[in-house]
Motif scaffolding. Structure first.
Motif, mmCIF file in Angstrom:
data_model
loop_
_atom_site.group_PDB
_atom_site.id
_atom_site.type_symbol
_atom_site.label_atom_id
_atom_site.label_comp_id
_atom_site.label_asym_id
_atom_site.label_seq_id
_atom_site.Cartn_x
_atom_site.Cartn_y
_atom_site.Cartn_z
ATOM 1 N N ALA A 86 0.835 -1.204 0.000
ATOM 2 C CA ALA A 86 0.000 0.000 0.000
ATOM 3 C C ALA A 86 0.868 1.253 0.000
ATOM 4 C CB ALA A 86 -0.929 -0.010 1.212
ATOM 5 N N ALA A 90 1.180 4.072 -3.247
ATOM 6 C CA ALA A 90 0.815 5.462 -2.973
ATOM 7 C C ALA A 90 1.997 6.401 -3.165
ATOM 8 C CB ALA A 90 0.268 5.570 -1.550
ATOM 9 N N SER A 127 -6.176 11.117 -4.074
ATOM 10 C CA SER A 127 -7.185 10.070 -4.208
ATOM 11 C C SER A 127 -6.766 9.036 -5.254
ATOM 12 C CB SER A 127 -8.538 10.675 -4.590
ATOM 13 O OG SER A 127 -9.006 11.533 -3.579
ATOM 14 N N LEU A 130 -4.214 6.935 -3.765
ATOM 15 C CA LEU A 130 -4.904 6.052 -2.830
ATOM 16 C C LEU A 130 -5.500 4.848 -3.565
ATOM 17 C CD1 LEU A 130 -6.514 5.330 -0.197
ATOM 18 C CD2 LEU A 130 -8.209 6.986 -0.943
ATOM 19 N N LEU A 131 -6.121 5.089 -4.718
ATOM 20 C CA LEU A 131 -6.697 3.994 -5.490
ATOM 21 C C LEU A 131 -5.627 3.018 -5.959
ATOM 22 C CD1 LEU A 131 -9.305 5.926 -7.671
ATOM 23 C CD2 LEU A 131 -9.764 4.397 -5.753
ATOM 24 N N GLY A 134 -4.511 1.037 -3.104
ATOM 25 C CA GLY A 134 -5.570 0.092 -2.769
ATOM 26 C C GLY A 134 -5.585 -1.107 -3.697
ATOM 27 N N LEU A 159 -8.506 -4.363 4.121
ATOM 28 C CA LEU A 159 -8.486 -3.532 2.912
ATOM 29 C C LEU A 159 -8.804 -2.069 3.223
ATOM 30 C CD1 LEU A 159 -8.068 -3.286 -0.076
ATOM 31 C CD2 LEU A 159 -10.438 -3.993 -0.451
ATOM 32 N N PRO A 160 -9.860 -1.758 3.998
ATOM 33 C CA PRO A 160 -10.054 -0.349 4.381
ATOM 34 C C PRO A 160 -8.854 0.213 5.138
ATOM 35 C CG PRO A 160 -12.034 -1.610 4.852
ATOM 36 C CD PRO A 160 -10.993 -2.598 4.458
ATOM 37 N N LEU A 163 -6.238 1.068 2.659
ATOM 38 C CA LEU A 163 -6.567 2.321 1.983
ATOM 39 C C LEU A 163 -6.196 3.518 2.848
ATOM 40 C CD1 LEU A 163 -10.039 1.421 0.424
ATOM 41 C CD2 LEU A 163 -7.846 1.620 -0.751
ATOM 42 N N ALA A 166 -2.466 3.842 2.601
ATOM 43 C CA ALA A 166 -2.111 4.428 1.310
ATOM 44 C C ALA A 166 -2.441 5.920 1.274
ATOM 45 C CB ALA A 166 -2.855 3.693 0.188
ATOM 46 N N PHE A 167 -3.572 6.299 1.852
ATOM 47 C CA PHE A 167 -3.984 7.705 1.870
ATOM 48 C C PHE A 167 -2.975 8.551 2.647
ATOM 49 C CE2 PHE A 167 -8.155 10.356 2.129
ATOM 50 C CZ PHE A 167 -7.583 11.282 1.273
#
Length: 269
Positions: A86, A90, A127, A130-131, A134, A159-160, A163, A166-167
């Motif tokens: 992740a 990112a 974002s 982030l994707l 993810g 997974l959340p 994310l 990664a964010f």
């Protein structure tokens, strides 16, 4: 009051138009022919998993989960590689790609000639990073499930959590990219990223370090991502998971704020 209205009250006038989605859509269109390159980010952590987690793990034997119960070495290493995948996705999109668009392609100058503001650009690019992070995390998590390296229903939150990791890295990575002066400066990114990957308890517990080094490792962002993933995939979830999540929330807020300010200064002055 809507979220957009609240943001408009906080940020400077002209910085946010509520159209960050347009930036994400542009990135998706640009990368639609490069999906193999995007998916390649899943492969690197798999090499580590098979070579070290499974191959080297046959020599090491079992390790200890955060709650003390024994687990295989592969199950111990896999959550660390999940957090690292992740991070890598990112960081790649929020540093190298951002610098290219900012300094050479001049993409953001064209964007700001439209109704978009610096915060729209920052949110949109973060974002997209982030994707990508993810996607890396989801692919690796699927491999973990196929190999039987997930021992708890808490892994549904992995997974959340990935994310969020990664964010956090995307926001800070974009902030760092706005400070870069040339391509040579990216050696500093690698100088931070690789040692953090090796020393943030990815392959061995933090107890192997002396107390002074242990405190230093606990300050690293990847350490918090790894510990969060390890708790979720092994079922050893405690209150410390909230602290790990809060760490990345702080990275998102601080990194996003700094990146917005820097983009506004670089592009509007």
């Amino acid at each position: 009051m809507t979220t957009q209205g609240l943001v408009l009250r906080i940020v400077p006038v002209g910085s946010y138009a509520g159209r960050a989605r347009a930036v994400v859509e542009r990135s998706a269109l640009v990368n639609r022919r490069n999906w193999l390159l995007v998916l390649s980010g899943v492969v690197e952590p798999l090499f580590y998993l098979f070579a070290l987690g499974i191959g080297f793990g046959g020599i090491i034997g079992q390790q200890t989960a955060p709650d003390g119960h024994p687990i295989s070495y592969a199950a111990y290493v896999a959550p660390g590689l999940l957090a690292a995948s992740a991070m890598n996705g990112a960081v790649h999109d929020s540093t190298f790609s951002i610098f290219l668009k900012l300094k050479h392609a001049r993409v953001y100058d064209a964007m700001l000639a439209t109704p978009l503001g610096p915060m729209d650009v920052a949110l949109g690019e973060t974002s997209w990073a982030l994707l990508r992070g993810g996607i890396y995390a989801a692919g690796f998590l699927a491999v973990m499930a196929a190999l039987g390296l997930i021992a708890s229903p808490w892994a549904l939150l992995a997974l959340p959590a990935a994310l969020l990791v990664a964010f956090g890295f995307a926001a800070v990575g974009m902030a760092a990219a706005t400070l870069m002066r040339s391509w040579q400066d990216f050696d500093l990114i690698l100088l931070v990223q690789m040692p953090m990957f090796l020393f943030s308890t990815t392959f061995y517990p933090i107890t192997v370090y002396p107390e002074a080094i242990r405190i230093l490792v606990q300050c690293l962002p990847l350490y918090h991502g790894i510990e969060l993933m390890r708790q979720l995939t092994t079922g050893a979830v405690g209150w410390s998971a909230l602290g790990h999540a809060a760490y990345f929330l702080a990275m998102v807020l601080v990194g996003g704020w700094f990146a917005t300010r820097r983009l506004g200064r670089l592009l509007l002055t």
